[in-house]
Design a protein around this motif. Structure first.
Motif, short mmCIF file in Angstrom:
data_model
loop_
_atom_site.label_atom_id
_atom_site.label_comp_id
_atom_site.label_asym_id
_atom_site.label_seq_id
_atom_site.Cartn_x
_atom_site.Cartn_y
_atom_site.Cartn_z
N ALA A 1 0.83 -1.21 0.00
CA ALA A 1 0.00 0.00 0.00
C ALA A 1 0.86 1.25 0.00
O ALA A 1 0.43 2.30 -0.49
CB ALA A 1 -0.92 -0.01 1.21
N ALA A 2 2.09 1.17 0.52
CA ALA A 2 2.99 2.31 0.57
C ALA A 2 3.88 2.38 -0.67
O ALA A 2 4.79 3.22 -0.74
CB ALA A 2 3.86 2.24 1.83
N ASP B 1 11.74 -0.22 -3.01
CA ASP B 1 10.82 0.63 -3.75
C ASP B 1 10.29 -0.12 -4.96
O ASP B 1 11.07 -0.70 -5.73
CB ASP B 1 11.51 1.92 -4.19
CG ASP B 1 10.54 2.90 -4.80
OD1 ASP B 1 10.16 2.68 -5.97
OD2 ASP B 1 10.16 3.85 -4.12
N LEU B 2 9.01 -0.14 -5.12
CA LEU B 2 8.35 -0.90 -6.17
C LEU B 2 8.72 -0.41 -7.57
O LEU B 2 8.85 -1.21 -8.50
CB LEU B 2 6.83 -0.82 -5.97
CG LEU B 2 5.94 -1.58 -6.92
CD1 LEU B 2 6.19 -3.08 -6.79
CD2 LEU B 2 4.48 -1.28 -6.63
N TYR B 3 8.93 0.88 -7.73
CA TYR B 3 9.14 1.46 -9.06
C TYR B 3 10.60 1.62 -9.44
O TYR B 3 10.96 1.49 -10.60
CB TYR B 3 8.41 2.80 -9.16
CG TYR B 3 6.94 2.64 -8.87
CD1 TYR B 3 6.10 2.04 -9.80
CD2 TYR B 3 6.40 3.03 -7.66
CE1 TYR B 3 4.75 1.84 -9.53
CE2 TYR B 3 5.06 2.85 -7.37
CZ TYR B 3 4.24 2.26 -8.32
OH TYR B 3 2.92 2.06 -8.05
N GLU C 1 8.43 -3.51 12.63
CA GLU C 1 9.14 -2.34 12.11
C GLU C 1 8.69 -1.98 10.71
O GLU C 1 8.60 -0.80 10.36
CB GLU C 1 10.66 -2.60 12.13
CG GLU C 1 11.24 -2.66 13.51
CD GLU C 1 12.70 -3.11 13.52
OE1 GLU C 1 13.42 -2.68 14.43
OE2 GLU C 1 13.08 -3.90 12.63
N VAL C 2 8.36 -2.98 9.90
CA VAL C 2 7.83 -2.72 8.56
C VAL C 2 6.49 -2.00 8.66
O VAL C 2 6.26 -1.02 7.96
CB VAL C 2 7.68 -4.04 7.76
CG1 VAL C 2 6.93 -3.81 6.46
CG2 VAL C 2 9.04 -4.66 7.47
N ALA D 1 3.53 3.06 8.02
CA ALA D 1 2.48 3.90 8.57
C ALA D 1 2.86 5.38 8.50
O ALA D 1 2.00 6.25 8.48
CB ALA D 1 2.18 3.52 10.01
N ASP D 2 4.16 5.67 8.44
CA ASP D 2 4.63 7.07 8.42
C ASP D 2 4.44 7.72 7.09
O ASP D 2 4.31 7.31 6.08
CB ASP D 2 6.11 7.15 8.81
CG ASP D 2 6.31 6.77 10.27
OD1 ASP D 2 5.34 6.84 11.03
OD2 ASP D 2 7.44 6.41 10.60
#
Length: 72
Positions: free
Chosen positions: A22-23, A47-49, A65-66, A71-72
């Motif tokens: 989601a992030a 990073d997905l991209y 921790e993930v 969440a930030d």
């Protein structure tokens, strides 16, 4: 009782992976040579991209921790 703890751990790991997705990140967990110098057997966020490591370069992030990072 061990089965319940294992199931809870897998559920927490799945939550961490969903939060990372989601992030815009991928939560990768290494199982190769856990507890070596460069690999602690936990999570790394990529990073997905751009395919660049965002956090946990030594597979040193726990599922909690993930979740906190995403969440930030």
């Amino acid at each position: 009782m061990s089965i319940d703890l294992d199931r809870a751990e897998k559920a927490l790991e799945a939550r961490a992976r969903r939060a990372a997705k989601a992030a815009g990140l991928i939560a990768t967990k290494s199982r190769w040579r856990a507890n070596s110098v460069d690999n602690y057997g936990n999570f790394m966020l990529v990073d997905l991209y751009t395919n660049v490591i965002a956090a946990g370069s030594r597979f040193d992030m726990s599922a909690e921790e993930v979740l906190e990072y995403c969440a930030d």
